[in-house]
Design a protein around this motif. Structure first.
Motif, short mmCIF file in Angstrom:
data_model
loop_
_atom_site.label_atom_id
_atom_site.label_comp_id
_atom_site.label_asym_id
_atom_site.label_seq_id
_atom_site.Cartn_x
_atom_site.Cartn_y
_atom_site.Cartn_z
N GLN A 179 0.85 -1.29 0.11
CA GLN A 179 0.23 0.25 -0.07
C GLN A 179 1.12 1.37 -0.34
N SER A 180 0.57 2.39 -0.92
CA SER A 180 1.23 3.85 -1.03
C SER A 180 0.56 4.37 -0.50
N ALA A 181 1.55 5.77 0.14
CA ALA A 181 0.67 7.12 0.28
C ALA A 181 1.69 7.84 -0.77
N TRP A 182 0.49 8.62 -1.21
CA TRP A 182 1.21 9.66 -2.09
C TRP A 182 0.53 11.47 -2.24
N GLU A 183 1.20 12.42 -2.06
CA GLU A 183 0.62 13.40 -1.99
C GLU A 183 0.95 14.69 -2.82
N PHE A 184 -0.25 15.64 -3.85
CA PHE A 184 0.39 15.87 -4.75
C PHE A 184 -1.14 17.06 -4.81
N GLU A 185 -0.76 17.93 -5.71
CA GLU A 185 -1.89 19.19 -6.12
C GLU A 185 -2.19 18.82 -7.96
N VAL A 186 -2.86 18.93 -8.07
CA VAL A 186 -3.76 18.64 -9.43
C VAL A 186 -4.62 20.61 -8.95
N ALA A 187 -4.47 21.03 -10.48
CA ALA A 187 -4.80 22.30 -11.25
C ALA A 187 -4.61 23.08 -8.93
N PHE B 295 -5.13 22.07 -6.17
CA PHE B 295 -6.08 21.45 -5.83
C PHE B 295 -5.07 20.08 -5.18
N PRO B 296 -4.58 20.43 -3.52
CA PRO B 296 -4.34 19.76 -2.50
C PRO B 296 -5.15 18.05 -2.94
N VAL B 297 -4.09 17.35 -3.39
CA VAL B 297 -5.28 15.73 -3.18
C VAL B 297 -3.86 14.62 -2.53
N ALA B 298 -4.90 13.97 -2.04
CA ALA B 298 -3.82 12.73 -1.39
C ALA B 298 -4.58 11.49 -1.85
N LEU B 299 -3.21 10.69 -2.40
CA LEU B 299 -3.69 9.05 -3.30
C LEU B 299 -2.98 8.09 -2.34
N ASN B 300 -4.30 7.28 -2.20
CA ASN B 300 -3.42 6.28 -1.13
C ASN B 300 -4.07 4.77 -2.03
N ILE B 301 -2.75 3.60 -2.93
CA ILE B 301 -3.30 2.89 -3.37
C ILE B 301 -3.01 1.49 -2.88
N GLY B 302 -3.07 0.45 -3.20
CA GLY B 302 -2.60 -0.95 -3.20
C GLY B 302 -3.34 -1.65 -3.14
N VAL B 303 -3.13 -2.57 -2.32
CA VAL B 303 -3.20 -4.16 -3.55
C VAL B 303 -2.93 -6.03 -2.60
N ARG B 304 -3.91 -6.75 -1.64
CA ARG B 304 -4.16 -7.80 -0.89
C ARG B 304 -3.88 -8.58 -1.97
N TYR B 305 -4.14 -9.79 -1.07
CA TYR B 305 -3.38 -11.05 -1.99
C TYR B 305 -3.62 -12.22 -0.51
N GLU B 306 -5.15 -13.02 -0.63
CA GLU B 306 -5.04 -13.88 0.43
C GLU B 306 -5.29 -15.22 -0.43
N ILE C 268 -10.90 20.40 -1.25
CA ILE C 268 -11.29 21.80 -2.29
C ILE C 268 -11.38 22.97 -1.59
N THR C 269 -11.52 23.61 -0.56
CA THR C 269 -11.20 24.59 0.02
C THR C 269 -10.54 24.54 1.46
N ASP C 270 -10.67 25.09 1.92
CA ASP C 270 -10.02 25.02 3.96
C ASP C 270 -11.23 24.32 4.01
N GLU C 271 -12.24 24.01 4.16
CA GLU C 271 -13.62 23.99 4.87
C GLU C 271 -13.67 22.37 3.82
N LEU C 272 -13.86 22.36 2.77
CA LEU C 272 -14.69 21.36 1.97
C LEU C 272 -13.19 20.14 1.11
N VAL C 273 -13.98 18.93 1.53
CA VAL C 273 -13.40 17.87 1.56
C VAL C 273 -14.00 16.41 0.71
N GLY C 274 -13.05 16.26 -0.22
CA GLY C 274 -14.18 15.54 -1.56
C GLY C 274 -13.44 14.17 -1.03
#
Length: 988
Positions: free
Chosen positions: A599-607, A609-620, A674-680
């Motif tokens: 699992q990996s965590a990323w942080e960057f901006e798009v236009a 806007f601060p973006v946090a990305l978490n992507i991963g995979v689990r196998y069982e 999206i703003t200091d108060e609004l999170v999507g």
């Protein structure tokens, strides 16, 4: 007291909460103290109480990856919650199912208990009973630091939470240095109690301290809770579809509004109740929870932890019951159906009326011992190693007198007719017209019918090793924050045995022994006060009387009189489940799972806007082994009336079966400020729930008492695939003040491999059926030729008159020319179709400045193509637990006074498919909508002493259930409100 909240930057807050993980509530306090030390000119006073707890939970929700909700310790302490299930129902999307008037298990977003994984500090817990579902009623809310509900996939979490993963967070002493302790005492009054103590205690103590410059820590919590109460109920075991009807019944005795076809035949199915029963249970419940943690930090970068959790819950029950059993065909004299074909009135002959005394003591012991190594190797690498051995053991044979769960059934067959009547009111009537010319069976007419004893202990265990590593990116100039990866090895087993005495001690009142029991042994009671919260209950109920009698006296008289010399064969009365007439089986299922994740965590901006990305995979990958030991059935004999008994070979047989499956579970979380108060948020991922452990047991078990219409059996399937869901979540959250927010979310789940129950009608070589064989049919013809009613009792006597002989135990055995017996075998299977569930969650939390007032509202609306089609008798694989739900809380907290009202509502939902005595179409069980009002008042006498009052179920809500249609009554239960008065002392 002045209340000031230290507000860090958003980035600092996110990092702090992300690193704190499961101990977010305690770390928030530590962070404030550290900042205060670095900035001595800043006054930092942490907000405590309800407002502080709501703020901490809100901040976790805001900063988390994916959709996460939480509730923290202090807020739980000011809810009138008796256990963790009731605490969890305050969270958006969480509803509870109830047992004995308390929250027991949870449903999240419409997915029932088996679809939700319970972890303790991130560790997978064993289920309670024959289930994967952990019973939260056995855990007190005291001693728990926080509850976290992960509603979206996360690769690092153990699999199994298709609906949600709920993590129970306990206190860690090094995360909260210094000495802290709390003691509370409660006096509990349950208004339903009649026979036991009107006031029972609950005592709770928590202690935490650190030593040697905060390098050594210990904490423990201990809670003991007692509750005495009474459960009043009416219930039907099951509904039978399209039963045999008498061929010569007069039209004037039938009301059937169903439409007619062109040939004048009724169109549509029809349904009759198998029985009608009423009961009162006096219960005593003791629950003790203990948790201890030792931590040692030899360096600033290494923490060693050892912990142990122990729960012991004992429930004792003394019950009394009364009711009647119904058979169809020639037994039916008159009936009335409604437009759905449901019998709302039936006049039935034959069989009997009974009075029952029951007793049991059930003990649940849950243990979890674990060790954890948490090592920050350097600025880049972190590793954690965790091992635990946890178990849940249930035993219904703790009663020292009988060593099992016992029922003593008395009554009489000296009746003319029985009337089932549900044309008015909330509870059906079951009036019996006795041959003595009245509707009351006299004390002198009460005879022994039969007794039975069951002992079914079981144990579930989980041994789990988890190794997790985190690499912090300080080398590559890319927006990668960190990479987490790990491996887990889980060994889960569930095993148990079942011993049943059979129906012992004389049957069917032939011969009759009413002289065994003196009239003085029976106390006649009226129904005033019984189910009086329901229309047609209380004094309006028919029958309007019942008998109570002493369990021990019946046992003593039965042991003295119903001996083998009197009864013959292998029959005799004894208070044991391991009887010569009984059956015994033992089974176990083992699952061994190997898991890997990254699992990996990323942080960057798009236009911008601060973006946090978490992507991963689990196998069982999971291997399943089932071992079943059981007796070999060979025949079914008829004892008369409704009593048919399966016969077995003396030796046992052992079956072993194996299965295997693997899954790949990817996940993706995107969070945009999206703003200091609004999170999507956007989340996508796959989650699973494995098949119920009981369904994986591979052996076949046939009913030991296969009555007509109930020739049932069960067979497991070791190769069941897990439920697999592909999930999409969209949410928008508006944080407009330090303790206030509004949120709306949409979720969609596409689930494949739905596990349903398929009933197959099959014959087994050698099993012949007396029912509708040549001798049976000839007896019916002879009886009807005389113009008499061909009841089952009359058929039994006529077959003997025609030459059928009874064996040494009083049974008629099958003959060579009888047809093969048709068994209805239920087996779980994976459906081939994919089903969809979607819905909306809304939440609103507002604190009105410094006024002390606040409100919290949340609701969940769910829908999907997974509902049960009540108009179809085809086999179905619906989703259990699907329902809308809502919660509301209103509170005031200021100047040491805290007042809170909470309201929890859950709409009608499907409890499950199949009824104990239902027909082969696997009829459903629905629960009616339920709403409960609770309240709590806390007042701080000073900084350490608090007195409080709690009221639970203040609106005296009742529980009701039904089958395909609302007039197919299944149960009504009444408990009443509970009240608590207590005092709490705290030091820190």
């Amino acid at each position: 007291m002045k209340q000031v909240q230290f507000v860090a930057s958003r980035v600092a807050l996110c990092v702090s909460l992300a690193l704190s993980g499961q101990v977010f509530a305690e770390e928030q306090s530590t962070a404030n103290l550290t900042t205060d030390a670095q900035n001595p000119e800043i006054e930092v006073i942490e907000i405590r109480g309800i407002k502080g707890s709501l703020t901490r939970a809100m901040n976790l929700k805001r900063s988390a990856s994916g959709v996460v909700d939480a509730i923290s310790a202090e807020e739980m302490g000011k809810f009138p919650d008796t256990n963790l299930a009731e605490s969890l129902q305050r969270i958006t999307g969480v509803a509870v199912s109830r047992s004995n008037g308390e929250g027991s298990q949870i449903t999240v977003r419409g997915f029932g208990p088996d679809f939700n994984l319970i972890t303790l500090n991130g560790r997978q817990m064993p289920g309670t009973g024959n289930s994967r579902s952990y019973s939260l009623e056995n855990l007190s809310a005291d001693g728990v630091m926080a509850l976290e509900v992960f509603k979206t996939a996360r690769a690092e979490n153990p699999s199994g939470g298709l609906g949600a993963t709920v993590n129970i967070v306990t206190r860690k002493p090094l995360a909260s240095p210094g000495e802290r302790y709390t003691f509370s005492a409660k006096a509990i009054h349950d208004s339903s109690n009649v026979e036991n103590d009107d006031v029972t205690p609950e005592l709770s103590a928590l202690y935490s301290n650190t030593f040697i410059d905060d390098t050594l820590g210990v904490s423990f919590s201990l809670t003991h809770h007692e509750r005495d109460f009474q459960k009043q109920q009416a219930h039907i075991q099951g509904w039978q579809a399209n039963v045999d009807l008498p061929g010569n019944i007069d039209d004037s005795k039938v009301i059937d509004p169903r439409p007619l076809d062109n040939e004048g035949n009724r169109v549509g199915d029809y349904f009759f109740p198998r029985d009608m029963n009423y009961g009162i249970e006096d219960l005593e419940r003791d629950r003790t929870n203990g948790h201890v943690v030792f931590q040692y930090a030899p360096t600033d970068d290494l923490v060693l932890s050892v912990d142990y959790t122990h729960t012991k819950a004992v429930t004792g029950k003394n019950g009394i019951g009364w009711g009647m059993w119904n058979e169809y065909g020639g037994n039916i004299n008159a009936y009335e159906l409604d437009e759905n074909g449901t019998a709302v009135f039936a006049d039935i002959s034959g069989n009997d009326g009974s009075f029952t005394a029951s007793r049991s003591t059930t003990e649940v012991i849950e243990k979890s011992a674990g060790i954890n190594i948490d090592w920050q190797i350097n600025d880049v690498w972190h590793i954690a190693v965790d091992y635990h051995d946890s178990s849940s053991e249930t035993d219904n044979g703790i009663d020292k007198g009988i060593g099992s769960e016992g029922s003593l059934v008395l009554g009489s067959d000296q009746l003319r007719t029985k009337n089932y009547d549900y044309r008015t009111g909330d509870v059906p009537h079951a009036q019996i017209h006795w041959l003595n010319g009245s509707t009351t069976l006299l004390e002198s007419e009460i005879d022994s019918h039969f007794s039975q004893f069951v002992h079914s202990p079981g144990k579930a265990e989980v041994q789990q090793l988890q190794i997790d590593a985190t690499w912090e990116n300080d080398r590559f100039d890319i927006p990668l924050i960190d990479v987490k990866f790990g491996v887990a090895m889980t060994d889960q087993t569930m095993g148990g045995s079942n011993a049943w005495s059979g129906l012992i001690g004389g049957f069917l009142f032939n011969p009759a022994w009413p002289q065994m029991f003196p009239d003085s042994m029976f106390i006649r009671n009226d129904t005033n006060g019984f189910l009086d919260a329901f229309a047609s209950g209380g004094a309006n109920l028919n029958p309007n009387y019942y008998y109570t009698f002493d369990f021990d006296e019946v046992v003593a008289r039965s042991e003295a009189f119903l001996t083998n010399d009197v009864l013959g064969g292998d029959d005799y009365f004894a208070t044991t489940a391991y009887h010569d007439l009984g059956t015994f089986s033992r089974s176990s299922v083992q699952e061994e799972t190997m898991s890997f994740y990254v699992q990996s965590a990323w942080e960057f901006e798009v236009a911008s806007f601060p973006v946090a990305l978490n992507i991963g995979v689990r196998y069982e990958e999971t291997d399943v082994t089932s071992i079943d030991e059981q007796q070999i059935p060979i025949s079914v004999w008829w004892l008369g009336g409704s009593e048919w008994h399966t016969q077995y070979l003396p030796e046992d047989n052992t079956y072993t079966s194996e299965g295997q499956h693997d899954v790949l579970l990817p996940m993706l979380d995107v969070k945009v400020d999206i703003t200091d108060e609004l999170v999507g948020r956007v989340s996508w991922g796959k989650t699973i729930t494995r098949a119920p452990l009981g369904d994986l047991a591979g052996g076949r078990v046939l009913s030991g008492s296969p009555k007509i219409g109930s020739r049932n059996g069960n067979e497991g399937n070791t190769n069941l695939e897990p439920f697999e869901s592909t999930n999409l979540d969209l949410s928008l959250e508006y944080y407009y003040d330090e303790s206030s927010y509004a949120a709306i979310g949409y979720f969609k789940k596409s689930v494949k491999n739905f596990i349903g129950s398929r009933v197959t009608e099959t014959t087994i070589d050698g099993f012949k059926d007396i029912y509708q064989g040549p001798r049976w049919n000839q007896a019916v013809a002879d009886i009807e030729a005389r113009g008499e009613q061909a009841t089952s009792d009359a058929i039994f006597l006529q077959m003997q008159a025609n030459g059928a002989t009874l064996n040494s135990q009083g049974y008629i055995e099958p003959a060579d020319d009888d047809p093969l017996l048709l068994w209805k075998i239920t087996q779980p299977f994976n459906a081939t179709d994919t089903k969809k569930v979607d819905g909306f969650e809304v939440a609103f939390q507002h604190v009105f400045g410094e006024s002390g007032f606040g409100i919290g509202l949340n609701a969940t609306f769910v829908d999907g193509d997974v509902e049960f089609d009540v108009n179809s008798l085809d086999q179905q694989t619906p989703l259990t637990g699907l329902s809308d739900s809502a919660n509301a809380q209103v509170f005031y907290e200021k100047d040491g006074l805290s007042i809170k009202f909470t309201y929890a509502w859950r709409d009608e939902y499907l409890i499950g498919v199949g009824q104990d005595q239902g027909s082969a179409d696997n009829p459903p069980q629905f629960a009616k909508a339920y709403a409960q009002l609770d309240a709590s008042v806390n007042y701080d006498l000073d900084e350490r002493w608090t007195v409080f009052f709690e009221g639970i179920n203040l609106n005296d809500e009742t529980e009701q259930g039904f089958g395909r249609y609302e007039r197919q009554f299944l149960f009504a239960r009444q408990y009443g409100p509970r009240y608590t008065l207590g005092v709490r002392y705290s030091f820190q």
